[in-house]
Design an enzyme around this catalytic site. Structure first.
Site, PDB file in Angstrom:
ATOM      1  N   GLU B  46      15.175 118.800  82.528  1.00  0.00           N
ATOM      2  CA  GLU B  46      16.578 119.163  82.311  1.00  0.00           C
ATOM      3  C   GLU B  46      16.761 119.690  80.888  1.00  0.00           C
ATOM      4  O   GLU B  46      16.206 119.158  79.941  1.00  0.00           O
ATOM      5  CB  GLU B  46      17.474 117.929  82.519  1.00  0.00           C
ATOM      6  CG  GLU B  46      18.974 118.258  82.432  1.00  0.00           C
ATOM      7  CD  GLU B  46      19.898 117.051  82.626  1.00  0.00           C
ATOM      8  OE1 GLU B  46      19.416 115.916  82.492  1.00  0.00           O
ATOM      9  OE2 GLU B  46      21.085 117.261  82.929  1.00  0.00           O
ATOM     10  N   LYS B 117      24.583 121.433  88.634  1.00  0.00           N
ATOM     11  CA  LYS B 117      24.793 119.968  88.638  1.00  0.00           C
ATOM     12  C   LYS B 117      26.175 119.638  89.185  1.00  0.00           C
ATOM     13  O   LYS B 117      27.181 120.125  88.678  1.00  0.00           O
ATOM     14  CB  LYS B 117      24.630 119.450  87.218  1.00  0.00           C
ATOM     15  CG  LYS B 117      24.572 117.955  87.054  1.00  0.00           C
ATOM     16  CD  LYS B 117      24.293 117.629  85.557  1.00  0.00           C
ATOM     17  CE  LYS B 117      23.985 116.173  85.310  1.00  0.00           C
ATOM     18  NZ  LYS B 117      23.602 115.950  83.887  1.00  0.00           N
ATOM     19  N   CYS B 157      19.693 115.297  87.277  1.00  0.00           N
ATOM     20  CA  CYS B 157      19.945 114.075  86.508  1.00  0.00           C
ATOM     21  C   CYS B 157      20.988 113.150  87.142  1.00  0.00           C
ATOM     22  O   CYS B 157      20.684 112.451  88.088  1.00  0.00           O
ATOM     23  CB  CYS B 157      20.318 114.436  85.075  1.00  0.00           C
ATOM     24  SG  CYS B 157      20.121 113.034  83.930  1.00  0.00           S
TER      25      CYS B 157
END
Lengths: 280, 280
Positions: B46, B117, B157
């Site tokens: 990331e 995301k 994440c």
């Protein structure tokens, strides 16, 4: 009832022998000890009255609450003024079906909830072949109850592998999940801690997993390792493989702090996905 | 394409410095090494091109695929004949919004997927306060792509804390989940392994979590500990905190064996609960 009242749990990791009357007597002894130690809620393990043996569940099945185990738990919870999650037992209903059922008695001895295991344990692992569905019927309900200001979700063993019911119960306000379970020497070291802690952290709830202790000579060896996990995934109280009892307390200040710091329940993308109980 | 073809992943745990050009050069070097070691798919961490600093994401944002990082990854994946999950980078769209986006390039250098995301990292932990939403917009799509006979789900994440998208991708056939992520010294030891392994076991899929290595002096310290987890939750390959690269292979025989022995995806009580992506 105070909003910030703590709740002290006793996790009872008893060995289960072949005689139901002896198992009830042992459970009674443990429940008395739990109360002496100050427990508000005592949790017995999955199938604490009879051997965990799919072929014999019908033989040991009894009605709830008016069978020998239900009567014992009702009487004792009332006498002790302590709520009891009665692990689980083979419950026979009026139609003759048998369920793996976890009954809950309040401090007046009333049966306030009973969870019939929803996901039956049918697996074919190396060294571990077990098919509950050969003799058991599956439940069809989520089980949530309120006790001393706490909302509590209940599932049995294999149910804990499935995130959906726990998410639904957390969204319904549950702050503690109770899981009588009997993982084994294959699934226990691989997954027991993992699934208990995962359900706790993803839902920011307490999780209490309560297993029988392994019993020498039994056909099914339970893993033990009962534990209370907090909403950040930390272990509040735990046992290893020995028979015994451990206490741990829920702390609403801790629960609130974790939910404020890691607000995953509020951060779900409800605009993008949804999860539903179809019977709602 | 063979149904039983293995897939070799390279997990690239690089330190991220402050200069994007230097980070791209380092990533290129790692990608060349990954290919020399036989990787079919290399995964960067990331935010591998710029510091993980919410205030500076707009400054480092670039379009995809026609920015400096997209062009580099496209060119290199084509040259090497190796697919690349480009960790993530701040992606600026035509409207000026910035996303935390993970692009995927196939062996011809084509951008075949890009995951924005979905769950932004907004937490207020002791010693760890971070609010991505101050500068980033959130994605609105599940991201699944096919590569060499494998179906692969992708999230970034914080997405991994939410069981819903991973369940939906597994039900859609994903067999590997890729998670570029940068947990930190608070959330890393508490939850990184837990959530990677939980998503693997509850869905019986491989999970690859790829983090930056911690960078001395950076305002945000990544946890490292990149790893490939198999569908039973076992660790196939892992790193600790050092910068480096590790390889691990997917094995469809193993995947099938786990799913046969522990058929949780088939044992879901679809008669009782359902999970839906609302955009379907």
């Amino acid at each position: 009832m105070s909003d910030d009242k703590s709740l002290t749990l006793a996790l009872i990791q008893m060995r289960v022998e072949s005689d139901p009357a002896a198992n009830r007597a042992k459970a009674e002894n443990f429940l008395r000890r739990a109360r002496e130690h100050g427990a508000d809620l005592a949790v017995l393990p999955e199938m604490f009255v009879c051997p965990y043996d799919q072929a014999r569940f019908p033989e040991f099945a009894e009605p709830l609450p008016d069978g020998p185990t239900g009567r014992m738990l009702s009487s004792l919870s009332r006498e002790l003024g302590m709520a009891v999650v009665g692990g689980s037992l083979p419950e026979q209903d009026a139609a003759g079906r048998v369920f793996n059922t976890s009954p809950v008695f309040d401090t007046q001895g009333r049966l306030i909830a009973a969870h019939r295991k929803v996901h039956l344990f049918d697996v074919d692992l190396p060294g571990m072949r077990f098919f509950e569905s050969t003799t058991l019927s599956a439940g069809e309900e989520l089980t949530v109850f309120d006790l001393s200001g706490w909302r509590i979700g209940l599932g049995v063993c294999y149910d804990v592998r499935f995130p959906e019911p726990w998410r639904l119960m957390a969204l319904g306000g549950a702050e503690l999940m109770v899981v009588p379970g009997a993982f084994n020497p294959v699934t226990g070291p691989a997954h027991w801690d993992l699934v208990l802690r995962a359900r706790a952290v993803e839902n920011t709830v307490y999780v209490a997993g309560v297993s029988p202790a392994p019993t020498p000579g039994a056909s099914y060896q339970a893993w033990g390792h009962s534990k209370l996990v907090d909403p950040f995934g930390e272990i509040v109280a735990s046992l290893e493989r020995q028979e015994g009892l451990v206490l741990g307390s829920l702390d609403r200040t801790r629960l609130r702090a974790v939910r404020k710091r890691l607000p995953v329940l509020d951060q779900r993308r409800t605009d993008l996905y949804s999860i539903r109980w179809s019977k709602e």
